[in-house]
Write a protein that holds these residues in place. Structure first.
Motif, PDB file in Angstrom:
ATOM      1  N   ARG A 143      51.279  86.581  67.198  1.00 36.85           N
ATOM      2  CA  ARG A 143      50.046  85.800  67.399  1.00 36.85           C
ATOM      3  C   ARG A 143      50.137  84.932  68.648  1.00 36.85           C
ATOM      4  N   GLU A 144      51.352  84.477  68.945  1.00 38.08           N
ATOM      5  CA  GLU A 144      51.572  83.662  70.147  1.00 38.08           C
ATOM      6  C   GLU A 144      51.645  84.523  71.405  1.00 38.08           C
ATOM      7  N   GLY A 145      51.550  85.847  71.223  1.00 38.23           N
ATOM      8  CA  GLY A 145      51.530  86.756  72.368  1.00 38.23           C
ATOM      9  C   GLY A 145      52.888  87.270  72.790  1.00 38.23           C
ATOM     10  N   TYR A 146      53.946  86.979  72.010  1.00 35.09           N
ATOM     11  CA  TYR A 146      55.303  87.373  72.401  1.00 35.09           C
ATOM     12  C   TYR A 146      55.782  88.604  71.648  1.00 35.09           C
ATOM     13  N   VAL A 147      56.661  89.354  72.315  1.00 37.58           N
ATOM     14  CA  VAL A 147      57.411  90.454  71.705  1.00 37.58           C
ATOM     15  C   VAL A 147      58.875  90.010  71.673  1.00 37.58           C
ATOM     16  N   HIS A 148      59.539  90.138  70.525  1.00 39.76           N
ATOM     17  CA  HIS A 148      60.947  89.727  70.448  1.00 39.76           C
ATOM     18  C   HIS A 148      61.808  90.639  71.307  1.00 39.76           C
ATOM     19  N   ALA A 149      61.654  91.938  71.130  1.00 37.51           N
ATOM     20  CA  ALA A 149      62.268  92.976  71.972  1.00 37.51           C
ATOM     21  C   ALA A 149      63.780  93.144  71.781  1.00 37.51           C
ATOM     22  N   ASP A 150      64.373  92.478  70.805  1.00 39.21           N
ATOM     23  CA  ASP A 150      65.788  92.739  70.509  1.00 39.21           C
ATOM     24  C   ASP A 150      66.089  92.445  69.045  1.00 39.21           C
ATOM     25  N   LEU A 151      65.201  92.897  68.180  1.00 42.72           N
ATOM     26  CA  LEU A 151      65.373  92.681  66.741  1.00 42.72           C
ATOM     27  C   LEU A 151      66.463  93.622  66.221  1.00 42.72           C
ATOM     28  N   LYS A 152      67.454  93.052  65.563  1.00 37.56           N
ATOM     29  CA  LYS A 152      68.575  93.807  64.990  1.00 37.56           C
ATOM     30  C   LYS A 152      69.241  92.918  63.954  1.00 37.56           C
ATOM     31  N   PRO A 153      70.105  93.479  63.089  1.00 40.60           N
ATOM     32  CA  PRO A 153      70.699  92.672  62.017  1.00 40.60           C
ATOM     33  C   PRO A 153      71.425  91.426  62.502  1.00 40.60           C
ATOM     34  N   ARG A 154      72.041  91.509  63.672  1.00 40.59           N
ATOM     35  CA  ARG A 154      72.796  90.368  64.188  1.00 40.59           C
ATOM     36  C   ARG A 154      71.888  89.231  64.631  1.00 40.59           C
ATOM     37  N   ASN A 155      70.621  89.524  64.856  1.00 35.48           N
ATOM     38  CA  ASN A 155      69.684  88.500  65.332  1.00 35.48           C
ATOM     39  C   ASN A 155      68.769  87.980  64.228  1.00 35.48           C
ATOM     40  N   VAL A 156      69.149  88.252  62.975  1.00 35.15           N
ATOM     41  CA  VAL A 156      68.443  87.695  61.813  1.00 35.15           C
ATOM     42  C   VAL A 156      69.476  86.947  60.980  1.00 35.15           C
ATOM     43  N   LEU A 157      69.335  85.623  60.890  1.00 37.51           N
ATOM     44  CA  LEU A 157      70.329  84.795  60.216  1.00 37.51           C
ATOM     45  C   LEU A 157      69.704  84.000  59.073  1.00 37.51           C
ATOM     46  N   TRP A 158      70.526  83.720  58.074  1.00 38.75           N
ATOM     47  CA  TRP A 158      70.108  82.963  56.901  1.00 38.75           C
ATOM     48  C   TRP A 158      70.234  81.467  57.168  1.00 38.75           C
ATOM     49  N   PHE A 174      59.305  88.711  75.775  1.00 35.91           N
ATOM     50  CA  PHE A 174      58.341  88.634  76.876  1.00 35.91           C
ATOM     51  C   PHE A 174      56.932  88.525  76.310  1.00 35.91           C
ATOM     52  N   LYS A 175      56.034  88.055  77.139  1.00 33.21           N
ATOM     53  CA  LYS A 175      54.620  88.004  76.775  1.00 33.21           C
ATOM     54  C   LYS A 175      54.055  89.417  76.833  1.00 33.21           C
ATOM     55  N   GLU A 176      53.359  89.819  75.771  1.00 34.34           N
ATOM     56  CA  GLU A 176      52.806  91.170  75.737  1.00 34.34           C
ATOM     57  C   GLU A 176      51.856  91.367  76.905  1.00 34.34           C
ATOM     58  N   GLY A 177      52.048  92.483  77.609  1.00 33.91           N
ATOM     59  CA  GLY A 177      51.244  92.767  78.797  1.00 33.91           C
ATOM     60  C   GLY A 177      51.854  92.225  80.071  1.00 33.91           C
ATOM     61  N   HIS A 178      52.925  91.442  79.935  1.00 30.80           N
ATOM     62  CA  HIS A 178      53.606  90.869  81.106  1.00 30.80           C
ATOM     63  C   HIS A 178      55.116  91.060  80.954  1.00 30.80           C
ATOM     64  N   GLN A 179      55.519  92.305  80.728  1.00 29.96           N
ATOM     65  CA  GLN A 179      56.929  92.595  80.489  1.00 29.96           C
ATOM     66  C   GLN A 179      57.734  92.420  81.770  1.00 29.96           C
ATOM     67  N   ASP A 180      58.725  91.529  81.720  1.00 26.19           N
ATOM     68  CA  ASP A 180      59.548  91.261  82.893  1.00 26.19           C
ATOM     69  C   ASP A 180      60.974  91.775  82.719  1.00 26.19           C
ATOM     70  N   VAL A 181      61.226  92.534  81.640  1.00 20.79           N
ATOM     71  CA  VAL A 181      62.548  93.085  81.377  1.00 20.79           C
ATOM     72  C   VAL A 181      62.386  94.588  81.173  1.00 20.79           C
ATOM     73  N   LYS A 182      63.079  95.395  81.971  1.00 20.42           N
ATOM     74  CA  LYS A 182      62.933  96.844  81.856  1.00 20.42           C
ATOM     75  C   LYS A 182      63.728  97.398  80.687  1.00 20.42           C
ATOM     76  N   TYR A 183      64.954  96.898  80.517  1.00 20.27           N
ATOM     77  CA  TYR A 183      65.831  97.432  79.478  1.00 20.27           C
ATOM     78  C   TYR A 183      65.766  96.520  78.257  1.00 20.27           C
ATOM     79  N   ILE A 184      65.044  96.964  77.232  1.00 18.51           N
ATOM     80  CA  ILE A 184      64.872  96.133  76.039  1.00 18.51           C
ATOM     81  C   ILE A 184      65.447  96.828  74.813  1.00 18.51           C
ATOM     82  N   GLN A 185      65.699  96.031  73.798  1.00 17.15           N
ATOM     83  CA  GLN A 185      66.183  96.476  72.491  1.00 17.15           C
ATOM     84  C   GLN A 185      67.607  97.046  72.565  1.00 17.15           C
TER      85      GLN A 185
END
Length: 411
Positions: A143-158, A174-185
């Motif tokens: 909703r804030e316009g962001y993509v996490h782009a590196d969601l994985k088990p290590r990046n989800v903490l209790w 990055f902001k959706e529509g303004h991707q500034d990173v080529k290599y994601i995830q």
């Protein structure tokens, strides 16, 4: 930044950080990646936090620090997003200055939970809890316009004190529509369109359009599939069979899992995961639509293993009290006082409850001021003897305890 726990040269670990005029002592290195290291720190007030220290950039860019800082500052305030307390510059004894983030200290990661699953898969309660928390975090982020782009088990903490899972590490966001990173995830959790984009970038070609928030749904689908199966699926998602028809592979995983689950929740979970794994990102739906899946309408009770894995400020002690003690008022009051005295050795006890009737009959519930105290108490009380009995200790959900709801946990 891929923060990976492991043995590192402790001589290289900072001894302390000075943050806003206050000294924070480094207790441990929690992880180290290509661009930053994360440490657990504590102040003189006994409060704890995490420091993410970015490597000194000899080119003068400090890009990773500024990138993650700007994203975190923009998305603060949601319970499923790690809290940023502040930013500071650290000046070490060698005269090198590094940029740092002072962050909320979180607990066990989903990656660690998968290791502890021993290839058996997690309970429906834990999968549902984790899925809902991640989706609520993603829905806010998107909703804030962001993509996490590196969601994985290590990046989800209790979060032990907030009793929920939180998203961390926004270095590739990055902001959706303004991707500034080529290599994601990360490999194993990378959506097909991100794979294509990365391949084109490696070949020196430009992709037609940037990736969307749908890449986060793909990653979550893999995470939930791993939690259900109890196994890492990196090789599976690399296979040609997966690329040809990943829905059929998901069906195989669900049909071959020998865990005894109620049929209807299993079908709902399977369909939820398959909805996130469409090769066409336009068919994956959104985090908000995923939250209305029938899977989230089913109530589950935690397994006893869940209450050992996920720390909270409330400790539950089993195998302590006999029925005969509960119905003698004088003995009952003596036991209450004895238990309080013992439990206060490990931290500040806010309340203590020993129910006389089911559910929870004869169990001891101890509410500590914070999860750090309850973790220390669990470590020191487990296996101890009390009145000739070996104590079994688990954590217990604070929200349920506050409501007076005592689970009949699945053994």
């Amino acid at each position: 930044m891929d923060v990976s726990p492991g043995s590192v040269d402790q001589a290289m670990k900072p001894v302390l950080f000075e943050v806003f005029g206050e000294i924070w002592n480094v207790q441990a290195r929690l992880g180290q990646g290509a661009s930053a290291s994360v440490y657990r720190v504590s102040s003189g007030r006994s409060s704890s936090a995490a420091v993410k220290e970015f490597q000194a950039d000899t080119q003068g860019g400090d890009y990773g620090f500024h990138k993650e800082r700007s994203v975190l500052e923009d998305i603060q305030g949601h319970k499923n997003i790690v809290t940023l307390y502040g930013v500071f510059t650290n000046h070490n004894a060698m005269g090198v200055s590094t940029r740092c983030l002072l962050l909320e200290l979180l607990d066990v990661s989903v990656s660690e939970l998968l290791v502890r699953a021993s290839n058996q898969g997690h309970s429906m309660w834990l999968i549902q809890h984790c899925a809902r928390d991640i989706l609520e975090g993603l829905a806010f982020l998107h909703r804030e316009g962001y993509v996490h782009a590196d969601l994985k088990p290590r990046n989800v903490l209790w979060s032990a004190d907030d009793e929920c899972f939180k998203l961390i590490d926004f270095g590739l966001s990055f902001k959706e529509g303004h991707q500034d990173v080529k290599y994601i995830q990360t490999d194993g959790y990378r959506a097909p369109e991100a794979e294509l984009q990365n391949s084109l970038a490696q070949a020196g070609l430009e992709a037609d359009s940037g990736c969307s928030s749908a890449v986060d749904l793909w990653s979550l689908g893999i995470i939930l599939l791993e939690m259900y199966s109890g196994t890492k699926l990196k090789e599976t998602v690399r296979s040609q069979e997966w690329k040809d028809n990943c829905a059929a592979v998901v069906d195989q995983i669900f049909s071959s899992n020998n865990m005894v689950y109620p049929a209807i929740p299993v079908y709902h979970l399977r369909d939820l995961i398959k909805s996130m794994l469409h090769s066409d990102p336009k068919l994956r739906g959104t985090a908000e639509t995923a939250l209305i899946s029938p899977f989230f309408s089913i109530p589950f009770a935690p397994h006893i293993e869940d209450l050992v894995l996920l720390p909270t400020p409330v400790l539950r002690l089993l195998n302590v009290i006999d029925d005969r003690h509960l119905h003698n008022e004088e003995e009952y009051e003596d036991i209450i006082e004895d238990m309080k005295e013992e439990c206060q050795k490990y931290g500040s006890v806010l309340s203590l409850l020993i129910p006389k009737e089911n559910p929870g009959k004869g169990q001891v519930f101890v509410e500590y001021a914070n999860a750090g105290d309850s973790k220390e108490a669990l470590r020191l009380l487990s296996g101890r003897t009390f009145d000739g009995k070996f104590v079994v200790a688990t954590f217990y959900p604070l929200s349920a305890y506050k409501r007076g709801y005592l689970y009949q946990t699945v053994q």
